[in-house]
Design a protein around this motif. Structure first.
Motif, PDB file in Angstrom:
ATOM      1  N   GLN A 185       0.884  -1.076  -0.059  1.00  0.00           N
ATOM      2  CA  GLN A 185       0.148  -0.133   0.034  1.00  0.00           C
ATOM      3  C   GLN A 185       0.778   1.289  -0.188  1.00  0.00           C
ATOM      4  O   GLN A 185       0.660   1.993  -0.654  1.00  0.00           O
ATOM      5  N   LYS A 186       1.912   1.209   0.708  1.00  0.00           N
ATOM      6  CA  LYS A 186       2.794   2.612   0.908  1.00  0.00           C
ATOM      7  C   LYS A 186       3.367   2.768  -0.340  1.00  0.00           C
ATOM      8  O   LYS A 186       3.784   3.782  -0.544  1.00  0.00           O
ATOM      9  N   GLU A 187       3.711   1.704  -1.113  1.00  0.00           N
ATOM     10  CA  GLU A 187       4.502   1.912  -2.411  1.00  0.00           C
ATOM     11  C   GLU A 187       3.417   2.322  -3.623  1.00  0.00           C
ATOM     12  O   GLU A 187       3.801   2.736  -4.549  1.00  0.00           O
ATOM     13  N   GLY A 188       1.988   2.666  -2.977  1.00  0.00           N
ATOM     14  CA  GLY A 188       1.228   2.965  -3.943  1.00  0.00           C
ATOM     15  C   GLY A 188       0.605   2.082  -5.065  1.00  0.00           C
ATOM     16  O   GLY A 188      -0.154   2.614  -5.927  1.00  0.00           O
ATOM     17  N   LEU A 189       0.671   0.832  -4.720  1.00  0.00           N
ATOM     18  CA  LEU A 189       0.295  -0.071  -5.675  1.00  0.00           C
ATOM     19  C   LEU A 189      -1.140  -0.510  -4.965  1.00  0.00           C
ATOM     20  O   LEU A 189      -0.919  -1.540  -4.343  1.00  0.00           O
ATOM     21  N   GLY A 190      -1.969  -0.013  -5.504  1.00  0.00           N
ATOM     22  CA  GLY A 190      -3.463  -0.240  -4.836  1.00  0.00           C
ATOM     23  C   GLY A 190      -4.180  -1.532  -5.640  1.00  0.00           C
ATOM     24  O   GLY A 190      -3.338  -2.171  -6.277  1.00  0.00           O
ATOM     25  N   GLU A 191      -5.414  -1.578  -5.160  1.00  0.00           N
ATOM     26  CA  GLU A 191      -6.109  -2.703  -5.863  1.00  0.00           C
ATOM     27  C   GLU A 191      -6.213  -3.027  -7.436  1.00  0.00           C
ATOM     28  O   GLU A 191      -5.815  -4.092  -7.838  1.00  0.00           O
ATOM     29  N   ARG A 192      -6.120  -1.796  -8.156  1.00  0.00           N
ATOM     30  CA  ARG A 192      -6.263  -2.045  -9.315  1.00  0.00           C
ATOM     31  C   ARG A 192      -4.855  -2.582  -9.976  1.00  0.00           C
ATOM     32  O   ARG A 192      -5.112  -2.977 -11.264  1.00  0.00           O
ATOM     33  N   MET A 196      -3.728  -5.291  -9.398  1.00  0.00           N
ATOM     34  CA  MET A 196      -4.082  -6.683  -9.632  1.00  0.00           C
ATOM     35  C   MET A 196      -4.737  -6.822 -11.051  1.00  0.00           C
ATOM     36  O   MET A 196      -4.613  -8.065 -11.209  1.00  0.00           O
ATOM     37  N   ALA A 197      -5.132  -5.894 -11.579  1.00  0.00           N
ATOM     38  CA  ALA A 197      -5.828  -6.240 -12.999  1.00  0.00           C
ATOM     39  C   ALA A 197      -4.587  -6.407 -13.762  1.00  0.00           C
ATOM     40  O   ALA A 197      -4.929  -6.862 -14.921  1.00  0.00           O
ATOM     41  N   PHE A 198      -3.697  -6.215 -13.608  1.00  0.00           N
ATOM     42  CA  PHE A 198      -2.438  -6.613 -14.353  1.00  0.00           C
ATOM     43  C   PHE A 198      -1.775  -7.867 -13.896  1.00  0.00           C
ATOM     44  O   PHE A 198      -1.148  -7.822 -12.788  1.00  0.00           O
ATOM     45  N   THR A 199      -1.489  -8.681 -14.591  1.00  0.00           N
ATOM     46  CA  THR A 199      -1.001 -10.225 -14.435  1.00  0.00           C
ATOM     47  C   THR A 199       0.467 -10.286 -15.397  1.00  0.00           C
ATOM     48  O   THR A 199       0.288 -10.347 -16.354  1.00  0.00           O
ATOM     49  N   PRO A 200       1.328  -9.946 -14.549  1.00  0.00           N
ATOM     50  CA  PRO A 200       2.778 -10.202 -15.420  1.00  0.00           C
ATOM     51  C   PRO A 200       3.222 -11.440 -15.827  1.00  0.00           C
ATOM     52  O   PRO A 200       2.584 -12.431 -15.047  1.00  0.00           O
ATOM     53  N   TRP A 237      -3.932  -7.554 -19.189  1.00  0.00           N
ATOM     54  CA  TRP A 237      -4.637  -6.689 -18.499  1.00  0.00           C
ATOM     55  C   TRP A 237      -6.117  -6.902 -18.682  1.00  0.00           C
ATOM     56  O   TRP A 237      -6.273  -6.581 -20.075  1.00  0.00           O
ATOM     57  N   PHE A 238      -7.007  -7.038 -17.951  1.00  0.00           N
ATOM     58  CA  PHE A 238      -8.401  -7.597 -18.287  1.00  0.00           C
ATOM     59  C   PHE A 238      -8.324  -8.537 -19.459  1.00  0.00           C
ATOM     60  O   PHE A 238      -9.185  -8.482 -20.293  1.00  0.00           O
ATOM     61  N   GLY A 239      -7.508  -9.671 -19.490  1.00  0.00           N
ATOM     62  CA  GLY A 239      -7.414 -10.615 -20.384  1.00  0.00           C
ATOM     63  C   GLY A 239      -6.728 -10.181 -21.795  1.00  0.00           C
ATOM     64  O   GLY A 239      -6.636 -11.229 -22.800  1.00  0.00           O
ATOM     65  N   GLN A 243       3.465   3.620 -12.256  1.00  0.00           N
ATOM     66  CA  GLN A 243       3.117   2.548 -13.382  1.00  0.00           C
ATOM     67  C   GLN A 243       2.343   2.835 -14.421  1.00  0.00           C
ATOM     68  O   GLN A 243       1.162   3.506 -14.128  1.00  0.00           O
ATOM     69  N   LEU A 244       2.763   2.345 -15.553  1.00  0.00           N
ATOM     70  CA  LEU A 244       1.814   3.001 -16.809  1.00  0.00           C
ATOM     71  C   LEU A 244       1.643   1.319 -17.557  1.00  0.00           C
ATOM     72  O   LEU A 244       2.429   0.795 -17.517  1.00  0.00           O
ATOM     73  N   ILE A 245       0.042   1.297 -17.895  1.00  0.00           N
ATOM     74  CA  ILE A 245      -0.290   0.177 -18.506  1.00  0.00           C
ATOM     75  C   ILE A 245      -0.636   0.446 -19.749  1.00  0.00           C
ATOM     76  O   ILE A 245      -1.377   1.171 -19.994  1.00  0.00           O
ATOM     77  N   ILE A 246      -0.056  -0.133 -20.811  1.00  0.00           N
ATOM     78  CA  ILE A 246      -0.495  -0.031 -22.446  1.00  0.00           C
ATOM     79  C   ILE A 246      -0.443  -1.221 -22.879  1.00  0.00           C
ATOM     80  O   ILE A 246      -0.194  -2.388 -22.660  1.00  0.00           O
TER      81      ILE A 246
END
Ligand SMILES: Nc1ncnc2c1ncn2[C@@H]1O[C@H](COP(=O)(O)OP(=O)(O)O)[C@@H](O)[C@H]1O
Ligand SMILES: [Mg+2]
Length: 238
Positions: free
Chosen positions: A4-11, A13-17, A34-36, A92-95
């Motif tokens: 949480q402190k690192e700012g990685l919130g719940e969303r 989790m939408a990204f699966t590396p 990301w969402f499939g 973080q940036l998701i593209i």
């Protein structure tokens, strides 16, 4: 690590590396879903030698700039990744993940024919001119940041991209590619000439670049002339 402190919130989790693509000084880049859908996550890396607050501010600014210019150029019809999520506090940036082979692999592949190399480099010139017509310089046109997908050219990595109107900046953009083609791919002598053919042909095809809100961009011919000037300067003054 406290997530949480690192700012990685719940969303997050939408990204699966699934696979790490690159560990650079600025960012760690992962492929995943990301969402499939096939996606790429760029995670900014803290750089310890800078003051943490300054580091954070610079990183945030650069990531916002990258996202903004991807959105802007994609809207203009260029083939760049869609931006799906931006968590700038978390860095973080998701593209969208784009298919294709990096130009570096195409040029180093012994089975690549002269015709294919020529057509590919002309298409790259065309794509770069379309980018420049949007008053945008890429800032890092290396053979890693250009993806070749059959007849399609995708431009990626807008971390150093910026809005420009000065001919020098556009000339430098081409000069970066010129230097890389000469240094890393000397077997393709004259590669930059094919790029320039495509760059000039794009303008023939599309007509003069329309004036934009911030002014007008230099013509393809003006940029080409400036590239020649820059080359001469570099040759004589190193
Ligand atoms: N949208 C994408 N689609 C496919 N591959 C990508 C994408 N974004 C990045 N990559 C791959 O990850 C590598 C590193 O990403 P990049 O955005 O260039 O980060 P860096 O700023 O660290 O160079 C690229 O050279 C490319 O191989
Ligand atoms: Mg890159």
């Amino acid at each position: 690590m406290n997530v949480q402190k690192e700012g990685l919130g719940e969303r997050d989790m939408a990204f699966t590396p699934t696979q790490r693509l690159h560990l650079g000084a600025e960012a760690e880049v992962w492929k995943g879903e990301w969402f499939g859908k096939p996606a790429v996550r760029k995670q900014r890396r803290p750089r310890s030698w800078r003051h943490p607050n300054l580091d954070h501010r610079l990183g945030v600014r650069r990531m916002i700039s990258e996202a903004r210019l991807l959105i802007r150029t994609r809207k203009a019809g260029l083939s760049v990744p869609s931006v799906w999520d931006l968590d700038y506090e978390g860095g973080q940036l998701i593209i969208e993940h784009l298919q294709g082979q990096p130009l570096i692999d195409v040029l180093n592949d012994a089975t690549t024919t002269q015709e294919k190399a020529k057509a590919t480099l002309q298409r790259i010139g065309h794509a770069v001119r379309r980018l420049h017509r949007e008053a945008t310089t890429h800032g890092d046109l290396s053979s890693n940041n250009i993806l070749i997908d059959g007849e399609h050219v995708h431009l990626i990595d807008f971390g150093l991209a910026s809005i420009e109107y000065d001919v020098e900046r556009f000339g430098i953009d081409l000069h970066v590619l010129d230097e890389i083609l000469g240094a890393s791919h000397p077997q393709w002598e004259g590669a930059i000439d094919w790029v320039i053919e495509g760059y000039l042909a794009a303008e023939e095809e599309l007509g003069p670049a329309p004036a934009l809100q911030g002014g007008s961009v230099p013509s393809a011919k003006e940029v080409h002339t400036r590239l020649e000037d820059i080359r001469t300067r570099v040759r004589y003054h190193g």
